[in-house]
Design a protein around this motif. Sequence first.
Motif, PDB file in Angstrom:
ATOM      1  N   GLU A 123       0.808  -1.219   0.000  1.00  0.00           N
ATOM      2  CA  GLU A 123       0.000   0.000   0.000  1.00  0.00           C
ATOM      3  C   GLU A 123       0.841   1.268   0.000  1.00  0.00           C
ATOM      4  O   GLU A 123       0.506   2.242  -0.675  1.00  0.00           O
ATOM      5  CB  GLU A 123      -0.913  -0.002   1.219  1.00  0.00           C
ATOM      6  N   VAL A 124       1.925   1.299   0.766  1.00  0.00           N
ATOM      7  CA  VAL A 124       2.674   2.545   0.971  1.00  0.00           C
ATOM      8  C   VAL A 124       3.900   2.692   0.083  1.00  0.00           C
ATOM      9  O   VAL A 124       4.582   3.704   0.148  1.00  0.00           O
ATOM     10  CB  VAL A 124       3.090   2.729   2.450  1.00  0.00           C
ATOM     11  N   SER A 125       4.195   1.683  -0.747  1.00  0.00           N
ATOM     12  CA  SER A 125       5.406   1.759  -1.563  1.00  0.00           C
ATOM     13  C   SER A 125       5.122   1.286  -2.985  1.00  0.00           C
ATOM     14  O   SER A 125       4.032   0.802  -3.299  1.00  0.00           O
ATOM     15  CB  SER A 125       6.515   0.902  -0.949  1.00  0.00           C
ATOM     16  N   ALA A 126       6.126   1.414  -3.830  1.00  0.00           N
ATOM     17  CA  ALA A 126       6.025   0.958  -5.218  1.00  0.00           C
ATOM     18  C   ALA A 126       6.190  -0.550  -5.352  1.00  0.00           C
ATOM     19  O   ALA A 126       6.044  -1.084  -6.446  1.00  0.00           O
ATOM     20  CB  ALA A 126       7.072   1.668  -6.072  1.00  0.00           C
ATOM     21  N   VAL A 127       6.489  -1.244  -4.253  1.00  0.00           N
ATOM     22  CA  VAL A 127       6.580  -2.702  -4.298  1.00  0.00           C
ATOM     23  C   VAL A 127       5.210  -3.240  -4.701  1.00  0.00           C
ATOM     24  O   VAL A 127       4.190  -2.871  -4.119  1.00  0.00           O
ATOM     25  CB  VAL A 127       7.017  -3.291  -2.932  1.00  0.00           C
TER      26      VAL A 127
END
Length: 187
Positions: A123-127
């Motif tokens: 949710e919080v990263s480009a992963v």
Amino acid sequence: MTRQPPDTDGPSRSLPAVGRHVLTADGGLRDLRAADHLLRTLAAELALRDDVFGCTHLVRGDRPRVAVSLALGSAAEADGVRTRLAAEGYDLADGTPDAVGRAVLFPGADRLRGTLTVGQVLEVSAVERVTVLGASGQPVPTQLLLTRDHVRPQWEDGVLTLTAMPAVGGVLVPFEVPEPTPCCADH
């Protein structure tokens, strides 16, 4: 766990070169730690935007080394990086040396600290995907991941993927450790 692609007509986050200025620098660096340091230093000193992708690439051959690539959002950023690295004697090229890059800088990387759920990482990263070594499926979104403040996903088939492994207590940890033992680094 794989995130569903967004329903937009814009460029996919899994393709860092789309709509970006991609630059590779090869300065003969011998280890990942030095390459990580170079990418973080460039980001700080040149005040690069948070949406920059900075990757390391292992260059094999008679002179094994680590090159770095940056996928930058603007021509001005690319020019600033190019000028800085050229002045320091780096060999520069447009594009990336391969499609496998190990991401050091990526949107949300600074938020991946402490213990998070797999769902929070996505949710919080480009992963975009988390896989677990030795597991046949992907982890559930509520599975805990102890980041050790060192998350280095890789591009796999155009998808930024974090490989994790099981750890004591039923949590996951990123496969890459923050302080690797350099026993075989020069072999």
